[in-house]
Design a protein around this motif. Structure first.
Motif, PDB file in Angstrom:
ATOM      1  N   ALA A 156      25.288  20.882  15.179  1.00 12.73           N
ATOM      2  CA  ALA A 156      24.355  21.530  14.473  1.00 12.73           C
ATOM      3  C   ALA A 156      23.045  22.055  15.485  1.00 12.73           C
ATOM      4  CB  ALA A 156      23.727  20.951  13.398  1.00 12.73           C
ATOM      5  N   LEU A 162      21.642  22.553  10.574  1.00  9.14           N
ATOM      6  CA  LEU A 162      21.058  21.089  10.375  1.00  9.14           C
ATOM      7  C   LEU A 162      21.069  20.786   8.800  1.00  9.14           C
ATOM      8  CD1 LEU A 162      18.657  21.090  13.339  1.00  9.14           C
ATOM      9  CD2 LEU A 162      20.437  19.390  12.916  1.00  9.14           C
ATOM     10  N   GLU A 163      20.716  21.803   8.056  1.00  8.89           N
ATOM     11  CA  GLU A 163      20.495  21.468   6.570  1.00  8.89           C
ATOM     12  C   GLU A 163      21.893  21.311   6.089  1.00  8.89           C
ATOM     13  OE1 GLU A 163      18.571  24.977   5.102  1.00  8.89           O
ATOM     14  OE2 GLU A 163      16.506  24.318   6.011  1.00  8.89           O
ATOM     15  N   ARG A 166      22.824  18.086   6.850  1.00  8.24           N
ATOM     16  CA  ARG A 166      22.386  17.010   5.719  1.00  8.24           C
ATOM     17  C   ARG A 166      23.023  17.127   4.468  1.00  8.24           C
ATOM     18  NH1 ARG A 166      16.973  19.386   4.380  1.00  8.24           N
ATOM     19  NH2 ARG A 166      18.516  20.642   3.003  1.00  8.24           N
ATOM     20  N   ALA A 172      24.941  14.589  12.352  1.00 10.53           N
ATOM     21  CA  ALA A 172      24.954  16.023  12.900  1.00 10.53           C
ATOM     22  C   ALA A 172      24.777  15.605  14.458  1.00 10.53           C
ATOM     23  CB  ALA A 172      23.434  16.695  12.810  1.00 10.53           C
ATOM     24  N   PRO A 174      23.854  17.418  17.837  1.00  7.74           N
ATOM     25  CA  PRO A 174      23.403  18.557  18.577  1.00  7.74           C
ATOM     26  C   PRO A 174      23.891  18.400  20.187  1.00  7.74           C
ATOM     27  CG  PRO A 174      21.664  17.770  17.302  1.00  7.74           C
ATOM     28  CD  PRO A 174      23.049  16.648  17.376  1.00  7.74           C
ATOM     29  N   THR A 182      15.520  16.774  19.187  1.00  7.10           N
ATOM     30  CA  THR A 182      15.769  15.659  18.358  1.00  7.10           C
ATOM     31  C   THR A 182      14.824  15.340  17.116  1.00  7.10           C
ATOM     32  OG1 THR A 182      17.197  14.600  20.102  1.00  7.10           O
ATOM     33  CG2 THR A 182      16.539  13.252  18.305  1.00  7.10           C
ATOM     34  N   ALA A 185      15.031  17.810  14.664  1.00  2.00           N
ATOM     35  CA  ALA A 185      16.152  17.720  13.706  1.00  2.00           C
ATOM     36  C   ALA A 185      16.187  16.650  12.992  1.00  2.00           C
ATOM     37  CB  ALA A 185      17.496  17.573  14.754  1.00  2.00           C
ATOM     38  N   THR A 188      14.254  17.925   9.848  1.00  6.47           N
ATOM     39  CA  THR A 188      15.214  18.458   8.892  1.00  6.47           C
ATOM     40  C   THR A 188      15.968  17.740   8.123  1.00  6.47           C
ATOM     41  OG1 THR A 188      15.089  20.587  10.297  1.00  6.47           O
ATOM     42  CG2 THR A 188      16.789  20.734   8.813  1.00  6.47           C
ATOM     43  N   LEU A 189      16.771  16.670   8.793  1.00  4.16           N
ATOM     44  CA  LEU A 189      17.942  15.947   8.305  1.00  4.16           C
ATOM     45  C   LEU A 189      17.376  14.939   7.158  1.00  4.16           C
ATOM     46  CD1 LEU A 189      19.986  15.164  11.617  1.00  4.16           C
ATOM     47  CD2 LEU A 189      20.590  16.669   9.642  1.00  4.16           C
ATOM     48  N   LEU A 195      22.134  10.999  13.454  1.00  3.60           N
ATOM     49  CA  LEU A 195      21.800  12.105  14.428  1.00  3.60           C
ATOM     50  C   LEU A 195      22.394  11.650  15.754  1.00  3.60           C
ATOM     51  CD1 LEU A 195      20.275  14.670  15.086  1.00  3.60           C
ATOM     52  CD2 LEU A 195      18.116  13.639  15.142  1.00  3.60           C
TER      53      LEU A 195
END
Length: 304
Positions: A156, A162-163, A166, A172, A174, A182, A185, A188-189, A195
């Protein structure tokens, strides 16, 4: 139950593609003995779950993750069956990481169009949930095995993916991101999703030479639109993408120098909200297992 990835792991294409299977197994076992907490391997087609099985059999407790399985190259039902077999044999040590890849790679390998990657991922997750797929071409029937949302991970970069991580995954992952990503992210998460960014690292304390070696690595990714779009969202401009990448871009994406410089970058990711950071040691010969670098870095990283 999803595996605990710990704080710092190894991302390695060599553990997938090195031609000597015995050397791959021995390297994975040594990574575990060195104290790293997870191993991630990539996928560009072929028997990726077979490669995971090989590493699981060579180790005792360390989690093995696909970082990530290309959803265009594997049917969801087959992946669900393969994952169920691995869980039966090795418990919860396997984390299924999924990604929608990149248009140039998919179109070259599959000789077909790369369209609607977000929708494709949603359909794939539906199939792993054992729901009828939205597209008959994705799977002819629902998968007989569910893959619980908390036991899968999504590659993501942008807000929508990212959503989705979640809402429909437990983690996730990246790739090719600085600590600034980060932090975004994590916003969002929220707090409930693991992460686990990848961080490229290069052990080279000669600044000019190290930067040029890092630039050679970064330049290949600038041909992939998904990465460039993500970097634009982080404030990088057209000048940063020319001539293999600006100094500013290269320095943001590759941690280089000595062991402390690498540890400092990993701490920056942790401080920005990462639960786990998997390091990708670059700069070696093609498909050479990076045992020397992993050994050098272990004292500085495995205590973080």
């Amino acid at each position: 139950m999803a595996p605990d990835l710990g704080s710092v792991g190894i991302w390695s294409r060599e553990l997938r593609y090195h031609p000597d299977a015995g050397a791959r197994a021995a390297a994975a076992a040594e990574i575990e003995d060195l104290g790293y907490s997870a191993i991630f391997i990539p996928d560009a087609g072929g028997d990726v779950l077979g490669a995971v099985e090989h590493l699981l059999a060579a180790t005792r407790q360390i989690p093995i993750a696909t970082g990530v399985l290309n959803i265009w190259m594997h049917e969801a039902a087959e992946v669900a069956r393969g994952r169920a077999d691995l869980v039966t044999r090795f418990g919860s040590r396997f984390l299924l990481g999924l990604g929608s890849s990149h248009a140039p790679l998919v179109e070259s390998a599959m000789r077909g169009p790369y369209t609607r990657p977000y929708s494709r991922m949603v359909e794939y997750l539906d199939a792993l949930d054992a729901a009828p797929p939205a597209s008959p071409s994705l799977s002819p029937r629902p998968s007989p095995f569910t893959v619980p949302a908390r036991e899968r991970m999504l590659a993501a970069l942008g807000p929508r993916m990212l959503e989705l991580a979640r809402d429909r995954a437990g983690a996730a992952h990246p790739y090719l991101v600085p600590p600034a990503h980060t932090a975004l992210a994590r916003e969002t998460l929220g707090p409930g999703t693991v992460l686990a960014p990848e961080q490229a690292v290069l052990l080279d304390s000669e600044p000019l030479r190290g930067r040029e070696r890092a630039r050679a690595f970064v330049s290949d990714y600038l041909a992939l639109p998904n990465y460039v779009r993500n970097l634009r969202r982080l404030g990088f401009a057209e000048d940063d993408f020319r001539r293999g990448g600006s100094d500013r871009l290269v320095d943001a994406l590759v941690a280089r120098g000595d062991e402390e410089a690498v540890a400092r970058r990993v701490r920056e990711h942790h401080d920005a909200g990462a639960d786990h950071v998997c390091i990708y040691v670059i700069g070696g010969a093609a498909e050479t297992l990076q045992l020397g670098a992993w050994r050098r870095l272990a004292p500085a990283l495995t205590s973080l």
